[in-house]
Design a protein around this motif. Sequence first.
Motif, mmCIF file in Angstrom:
data_model
loop_
_atom_site.group_PDB
_atom_site.id
_atom_site.type_symbol
_atom_site.label_atom_id
_atom_site.label_comp_id
_atom_site.label_asym_id
_atom_site.label_seq_id
_atom_site.Cartn_x
_atom_site.Cartn_y
_atom_site.Cartn_z
ATOM 1 N N ARG A 93 22.920 47.614 21.734
ATOM 2 C CA ARG A 93 21.723 48.418 21.975
ATOM 3 C C ARG A 93 20.882 48.419 20.709
ATOM 4 N N LEU A 94 19.598 48.143 20.889
ATOM 5 C CA LEU A 94 18.698 48.034 19.744
ATOM 6 C C LEU A 94 17.960 49.341 19.496
ATOM 7 N N PRO A 95 17.716 49.640 18.221
ATOM 8 C CA PRO A 95 16.881 50.795 17.898
ATOM 9 C C PRO A 95 15.469 50.600 18.454
ATOM 10 N N LYS A 96 14.776 51.704 18.671
ATOM 11 C CA LYS A 96 13.459 51.695 19.308
ATOM 12 C C LYS A 96 12.465 50.768 18.595
ATOM 13 N N LEU A 97 12.440 50.788 17.268
ATOM 14 C CA LEU A 97 11.489 49.943 16.530
ATOM 15 C C LEU A 97 11.798 48.462 16.721
#
Length: 123
Positions: free
Chosen positions: A2-6
Amino acid sequence: MRLPKLEVQLLRSLWRREKAFMKDLIDDFPGEKPKTTTVATILKRMIEKGLIAFEKRGNAREYYALKSEKEYISGHIKGFMSTFFDDSAAQFASFFTETTELSKEELESLRAMLDQQLKDKDA
């Protein structure tokens, strides 16, 4: 993963643009723009994760995604199905339709998509 929002926002900009310089990526942020140093750090992490790469253009770097949006999302869905649904698309679809409170119109739209997929397989 899962990737951070930015990181997601930067990937979406790269998918939309195909290639972009850091200035272009920063310009794509709505509202308040992140600092250049913040974006540089995030881009470096994304390179280390194998999500993006760059080509040197003079003193600048032109960034691009290493996978298309479809490839990236497909990989995540396959991993999710494998982890939680024993690689069963039917189990996944059943869970999805039962837990997302889809409207009748949305369910009919899904049915139409499935019917079209079946027709395509028969052709």
